[in-house]
Enzyme design. Structure first.
Site, mmCIF file in Angstrom:
data_model
loop_
_atom_site.group_PDB
_atom_site.id
_atom_site.type_symbol
_atom_site.label_atom_id
_atom_site.label_comp_id
_atom_site.label_asym_id
_atom_site.label_seq_id
_atom_site.Cartn_x
_atom_site.Cartn_y
_atom_site.Cartn_z
ATOM 1 N N CYS A 188 -35.994 14.680 -21.127
ATOM 2 C CA CYS A 188 -36.868 15.624 -20.052
ATOM 3 C C CYS A 188 -36.497 16.841 -20.010
ATOM 4 O O CYS A 188 -36.046 17.580 -20.847
ATOM 5 C CB CYS A 188 -37.161 14.934 -18.951
ATOM 6 S SG CYS A 188 -38.536 15.365 -17.845
ATOM 7 N N ASP A 194 -34.563 12.090 -10.131
ATOM 8 C CA ASP A 194 -35.400 12.157 -9.297
ATOM 9 C C ASP A 194 -35.163 11.517 -8.076
ATOM 10 O O ASP A 194 -35.493 11.986 -6.933
ATOM 11 C CB ASP A 194 -36.993 11.706 -9.766
ATOM 12 C CG ASP A 194 -37.599 12.736 -10.615
ATOM 13 O OD1 ASP A 194 -37.211 12.663 -11.845
ATOM 14 O OD2 ASP A 194 -38.255 13.276 -10.096
HETATM 15 C C1 RUB Z 1 -38.868 15.402 -14.359
HETATM 16 C C2 RUB Z 1 -37.540 14.747 -14.351
HETATM 17 C C3 RUB Z 1 -36.442 15.662 -14.242
HETATM 18 C C4 RUB Z 1 -35.915 15.337 -12.773
HETATM 19 C C5 RUB Z 1 -34.597 16.456 -12.198
HETATM 20 O O1 RUB Z 1 -39.978 14.730 -14.249
HETATM 21 O O2 RUB Z 1 -37.535 13.615 -14.668
HETATM 22 O O3 RUB Z 1 -35.345 14.946 -14.878
HETATM 23 O O4 RUB Z 1 -37.031 15.768 -11.852
HETATM 24 O O5 RUB Z 1 -35.192 17.566 -12.610
HETATM 25 P P1 RUB Z 1 -41.308 15.658 -13.961
HETATM 26 P P2 RUB Z 1 -34.427 18.957 -11.779
HETATM 27 O O6 RUB Z 1 -41.671 16.430 -15.362
HETATM 28 O O7 RUB Z 1 -42.307 14.312 -14.026
HETATM 29 O O8 RUB Z 1 -41.301 16.111 -12.864
HETATM 30 O O9 RUB Z 1 -33.098 18.708 -12.124
HETATM 31 O O10 RUB Z 1 -35.158 20.015 -12.318
HETATM 32 O O11 RUB Z 1 -34.738 18.751 -10.388
#
Ligand code: RUB
Length: 306
Positions: free
Chosen positions: A124, A193
């Site tokens: 992701c 998340d």
């Molecule tokens: C994003 C996702 C990321 C976490 C952490 O999911 O799963 O791995 O949110 O991201 P989506 P960060 O695209 O559905 O929001 O480290 O940028 O907070």
């Protein structure tokens, strides 16, 4: 309420996405909204603030960073609106500054775990995970990254662009190639998340298959997570809700209309049990997942659980 609704809509439609960015945007939106209510009596101010907080929190259910940032921003003990706004503004500035600084600290702590020559797999698009990878690269380590596509929204494309622009050698794979490619990988670095009190990680759908493949191949899994991504409410037994998104993200509506016996599902996140995670890198240090309770108690406060 206009600006607040606009931010809420951007979070819901994923124009603003990623647990960290969502949290910062929500804190800023609530601060600005509170400032717009300065002519109201305190009781009405509090009611409107609560309604606005709910609007923001209801946009996406899984990333606990969102309710945590909203709760930390809106709390005040003032007896008049002027003081309430001052407290809320201070809370927001503190949250946003800490969130920005946390990324740098996570990068520095996490980069210690990356050795010269390592091949890192990520999934992701996580700013916290990328902070670790970029910091290791900045330290002169000769690293490369294998990034998954991350169906259905393909956030992997954001990751490969960011890595490309940073000059880090990167290979993109489809999600289903994870297990085959794992033998070429030295360690997995992903974001979060939510992290529940039992140390389980909730992150983009497919994260748990990276972790299981890594476990099978005896590779370490490192999670990059600011402390505000730990879930206090899981202390009271609450489960983290997995967001089900529109099936339009997965299949063309026209194709589906021709398949009356077929149902499509689109869960956006999954759960990786603690036993597949080696270390969680936060801005206050690297913890084994078994220490999730301590992180919640010492760095978020148990009052956020209620
Ligand atoms: C994003 C996702 C990321 C976490 C952490 O999911 O799963 O791995 O949110 O991201 P989506 P960060 O695209 O559905 O929001 O480290 O940028 O907070």
């Amino acid at each position: 309420m206009d600006n607040l609704n606009t931010t809420a809509e951007k979070i819901r439609t994923m124009e603003i996405r990623g647990a960290g960015r969502i949290a910062v945007a929500a804190s800023a939106a609530l601060r600005d909204y509170a400032m717009s209510l300065k002519s109201l009596p305190l009781s009405e101010f509090n009611l409107k603030l609560e309604a606005a907080a709910k609007t923001l929190v209801d946009t996406r259910p899984t990333a606990v960073s969102l309710p945590n940032s909203v709760a930390l921003t809106k709390r005040h003990s003032a007896t008049n609106v002027y003081d309430a706004i001052n407290e809320i503004t201070g809370n927001a500035e503190k949250f946003i500054k800490n969130a920005e600084q946390a990324l740098g600290k996570i990068g520095r702590i996490g980069a210690q775990r990356i050795r010269d020559g390592d091949v890192i797999m990520t999934h992701c698009n996580s700013h916290a995970a990328l902070s670790i990878i970029k910091t290791a690269f900045d330290q002169g380590k000769d690293i490369s990254v294998i990034a998954t596509e991350s169906r259905p929204r393909r956030q992997g494309l954001i990751t490969i662009k960011e890595l490309n622009d940073y000059g880090i050698p990167t290979t993109m794979i489809v999600d289903s190639a994870v297990r085959l490619i794992m033998k070429e990988v030295d360690l997995v670095v992903v974001g979060a998340d939510s992290i529940s009190v039992n140390g389980a990680l909730i992150n983009k759908i497919g994260t748990s298959q990276l972790a299981m493949a890594a476990h099978e191949a005896r590779r370490n899994v490192i999670v990059a997570a600011e402390t505000y991504k730990f879930s206090p409410r899981t202390l009271l037994g609450e489960m983290v809700e997995i967001e089900d998104r529109s099936i339009d993200e997965v299949i063309d509506a026209q194709i589906l209309r021709e398949l009356p016996n077929v149902k499509v599902r689109n869960p956006a996140f999954d759960v990786t049990p603690a036993e597949y995670i080696d270390l969680i890198i936060t801005e206050v240090g690297a913890f084994p997942p078994t220490m999730a309770f301590t992180v919640i108690k010492d760095y978020l406060g148990l009052e956020l659980a209620v």
